[in-house]
Design an enzyme around this catalytic site. Sequence first.
Site, PDB file in Angstrom:
ATOM      1  N   CYS A 115       0.814  -1.227   0.000  1.00 48.65           N
ATOM      2  CA  CYS A 115       0.000   0.000   0.000  1.00 48.65           C
ATOM      3  C   CYS A 115       0.845   1.273   0.000  1.00 48.65           C
ATOM      4  O   CYS A 115       0.351   2.349  -0.330  1.00 48.65           O
ATOM      5  CB  CYS A 115      -0.958  -0.002   1.185  1.00 48.65           C
ATOM      6  SG  CYS A 115      -2.156  -1.321   1.073  1.00 48.65           S
ATOM      7  N   HIS A 252      -3.315   7.515   2.064  1.00 54.32           N
ATOM      8  CA  HIS A 252      -3.685   6.195   1.539  1.00 54.32           C
ATOM      9  C   HIS A 252      -5.089   5.879   2.053  1.00 54.32           C
ATOM     10  O   HIS A 252      -5.414   6.127   3.214  1.00 54.32           O
ATOM     11  CB  HIS A 252      -2.685   5.151   2.026  1.00 54.32           C
ATOM     12  CG  HIS A 252      -3.132   3.751   1.770  1.00 54.32           C
ATOM     13  ND1 HIS A 252      -3.572   3.340   0.530  1.00 54.32           N
ATOM     14  CD2 HIS A 252      -3.223   2.662   2.587  1.00 54.32           C
ATOM     15  CE1 HIS A 252      -3.904   2.059   0.598  1.00 54.32           C
ATOM     16  NE2 HIS A 252      -3.711   1.630   1.836  1.00 54.32           N
ATOM     17  N   ASN A 282      -9.976   0.052  -0.682  1.00 55.22           N
ATOM     18  CA  ASN A 282      -8.511   0.141  -0.591  1.00 55.22           C
ATOM     19  C   ASN A 282      -7.920  -0.403  -1.893  1.00 55.22           C
ATOM     20  O   ASN A 282      -7.994  -1.599  -2.156  1.00 55.22           O
ATOM     21  CB  ASN A 282      -8.037  -0.674   0.624  1.00 55.22           C
ATOM     22  CG  ASN A 282      -6.534  -0.614   0.824  1.00 55.22           C
ATOM     23  OD1 ASN A 282      -5.802  -0.163  -0.049  1.00 55.22           O
ATOM     24  ND2 ASN A 282      -6.080  -1.093   1.965  1.00 55.22           N
TER      25      ASN A 282
HETATM   26  O1  UT7 Z   1      -3.839  -0.775   3.375  1.00 55.29           O
HETATM   27  C1  UT7 Z   1      -3.129  -1.658   4.157  1.00 55.29           C
HETATM   28  C2  UT7 Z   1      -3.425  -1.467   5.540  1.00 55.29           C
HETATM   29  N1  UT7 Z   1      -4.650  -2.126   5.939  1.00 55.29           N
HETATM   30  C3  UT7 Z   1      -5.399  -1.519   6.800  1.00 55.29           C
HETATM   31  O2  UT7 Z   1      -5.128  -0.399   7.127  1.00 55.29           O
HETATM   32  C4  UT7 Z   1      -6.517  -2.266   7.437  1.00 55.29           C
HETATM   33  C5  UT7 Z   1      -6.456  -2.024   8.913  1.00 55.29           C
HETATM   34  N2  UT7 Z   1      -7.501  -2.685   9.657  1.00 55.29           N
HETATM   35  C6  UT7 Z   1      -8.784  -2.301   9.591  1.00 55.29           C
HETATM   36  O3  UT7 Z   1      -9.125  -1.443   8.809  1.00 55.29           O
HETATM   37  C7  UT7 Z   1      -9.762  -2.918  10.534  1.00 55.29           C
HETATM   38  O4  UT7 Z   1      -9.079  -3.663  11.516  1.00 55.29           O
HETATM   39  C8  UT7 Z   1     -10.804  -3.849   9.838  1.00 55.29           C
HETATM   40  C9  UT7 Z   1     -11.749  -2.999   9.012  1.00 55.29           C
HETATM   41  C10 UT7 Z   1     -10.099  -4.846   8.962  1.00 55.29           C
HETATM   42  C11 UT7 Z   1     -11.618  -4.587  10.876  1.00 55.29           C
HETATM   43  O5  UT7 Z   1     -12.226  -3.670  11.779  1.00 55.29           O
HETATM   44  P1  UT7 Z   1     -12.172  -3.924  13.361  1.00 55.29           P
HETATM   45  O6  UT7 Z   1     -12.960  -2.857  13.978  1.00 55.29           O
HETATM   46  O7  UT7 Z   1     -10.721  -4.049  13.733  1.00 55.29           O
HETATM   47  O8  UT7 Z   1     -12.936  -5.272  13.491  1.00 55.29           O
HETATM   48  P2  UT7 Z   1     -12.440  -6.689  14.052  1.00 55.29           P
HETATM   49  O9  UT7 Z   1     -11.432  -7.286  13.132  1.00 55.29           O
HETATM   50  O10 UT7 Z   1     -12.090  -6.531  15.485  1.00 55.29           O
HETATM   51  O11 UT7 Z   1     -13.769  -7.517  13.972  1.00 55.29           O
HETATM   52  C12 UT7 Z   1     -14.891  -7.220  14.794  1.00 55.29           C
HETATM   53  C13 UT7 Z   1     -15.940  -8.248  14.537  1.00 55.29           C
HETATM   54  C14 UT7 Z   1     -15.438  -9.687  14.627  1.00 55.29           C
HETATM   55  O12 UT7 Z   1     -16.429 -10.464  15.208  1.00 55.29           O
HETATM   56  P3  UT7 Z   1     -16.323 -10.877  16.754  1.00 55.29           P
HETATM   57  O13 UT7 Z   1     -15.053 -11.638  16.886  1.00 55.29           O
HETATM   58  O14 UT7 Z   1     -16.317  -9.592  17.511  1.00 55.29           O
HETATM   59  O15 UT7 Z   1     -17.546 -11.710  16.954  1.00 55.29           O
HETATM   60  C15 UT7 Z   1     -15.266 -10.080  13.183  1.00 55.29           C
HETATM   61  O16 UT7 Z   1     -15.395 -11.466  12.981  1.00 55.29           O
HETATM   62  O17 UT7 Z   1     -16.456  -8.096  13.202  1.00 55.29           O
HETATM   63  C16 UT7 Z   1     -16.402  -9.340  12.534  1.00 55.29           C
HETATM   64  N3  UT7 Z   1     -16.190  -9.092  11.119  1.00 55.29           N
HETATM   65  C17 UT7 Z   1     -17.192  -8.817  10.265  1.00 55.29           C
HETATM   66  N4  UT7 Z   1     -18.507  -8.729  10.442  1.00 55.29           N
HETATM   67  C18 UT7 Z   1     -19.247  -8.434   9.365  1.00 55.29           C
HETATM   68  C19 UT7 Z   1     -15.014  -9.048  10.455  1.00 55.29           C
HETATM   69  N5  UT7 Z   1     -15.234  -8.757   9.151  1.00 55.29           N
HETATM   70  C20 UT7 Z   1     -16.579  -8.616   9.023  1.00 55.29           C
HETATM   71  C21 UT7 Z   1     -17.405  -8.316   7.946  1.00 55.29           C
HETATM   72  N6  UT7 Z   1     -18.726  -8.218   8.150  1.00 55.29           N
HETATM   73  N7  UT7 Z   1     -16.922  -8.082   6.690  1.00 55.29           N
END
Ligand code: UT7
Length: 325
Positions: A115, A252, A282
């Site tokens: 990225c 980004h 992204n």
């Molecule tokens: O460009 C390269 C750099 N990449 C990034 O900058 C990405 C950085 N990370 C992020 O943007 C965020 O961490 C995410 C958007 C990927 C995830 O957001 P989060 O607030 O960190 O969510 P999480 O991973 O803690 O997930 C929360 C919950 C989980 O369920 P439980 O364990 O709380 O029951 C996930 O399983 O959301 C669930 N989950 C989803 N639910 C619905 C994960 N993906 C999804 C989804 N739809 N697509």
Amino acid sequence: MSVLRSVVLGCGSYLPARILSNDELARSVETTDEWIVQRTGIRERHIAAPGEMTSDLAIHAARAALANAHIDADTIDLIVLGTSTPDQTFPATAVTVQHALGISQGAAFDLQAVCSGFVYALSIADSMLRCGKHKRALVIGAETFSRILDWNDRTTCVLFGDGAGAVVLEAQEQPGETSDRGVLTTHLRSDGKHKSKLYVDGGPSSTQTVGHLRMEGKEVFKHAVAMITDVIEDAFEATGTTAADIDWFVPHQANKRIIDGSAHKLGISPEKVVITVDRHGNTSAASIPLALADAVADRRIKRGSLILMEAMGGGFTWGSAMLRW
Ligand code: UT7
């Protein structure tokens, strides 16, 4: 005394025609529009057509940038293409672009910093122009991340999209003040201890397959704001500028929450932030030049605007660049 500066002559971008909405995604994986918008700010992304390759996207973006710069392709003597989704393992996608544009002089190569690819490519092209060996460069970010996504993994497949953006840089002699046009400063960083937090589980030397993107999203998120603000502080320090001097912050586009958090921590007001993540998702190395082209097209970015860019991604790699448009 005069110095060589890399001045932007023009920019352009390209997005594949097909738009994939959150609702459409929610029909194939366990997710909702509400979750994706709340957690990321993404509403839709573009997906390359079957057979449409990274080089095709890059060629469209490069042609748009050349037209915007009002210059002929055969005056370009350097192409640096940031991508992690090349057409083939080799040759570089950049040489396919070079050939399609009818250029047979100078050098063309790919650069892989995920990225951060565009910020890295801009920094390398800037160095090469300022040392006087090249005169005009195309700096491109182009990706088809749709090809390396696991479309059954809801934690990653909702985040990424395809696209390309490009800028034309020219080495110009000038006084080299902060008020003069061109790239003012760039700062690149990496730290391989984080390499397993965002990676592709394949490759020519390891599995002989292309592989799929894997990410510990929370871990990436945790480091993002601190790393971004760190390299931006470096840019402020190197140029003697502050957040108040910036006309447009072009980050980004990975996650609206990361963008908002970084802007807030740096004291950059929300009205100065260029956002495309809602429409593009992204697009990795393509996201910054896509956002630049957007803001140039609607005349937010004008000649003389002070632009601050940053990116962070797999590796981890991260970096910043400041330029006077
Ligand atoms: O460009 C390269 C750099 N990449 C990034 O900058 C990405 C950085 N990370 C992020 O943007 C965020 O961490 C995410 C958007 C990927 C995830 O957001 P989060 O607030 O960190 O969510 P999480 O991973 O803690 O997930 C929360 C919950 C989980 O369920 P439980 O364990 O709380 O029951 C996930 O399983 O959301 C669930 N989950 C989803 N639910 C619905 C994960 N993906 C999804 C989804 N739809 N697509």
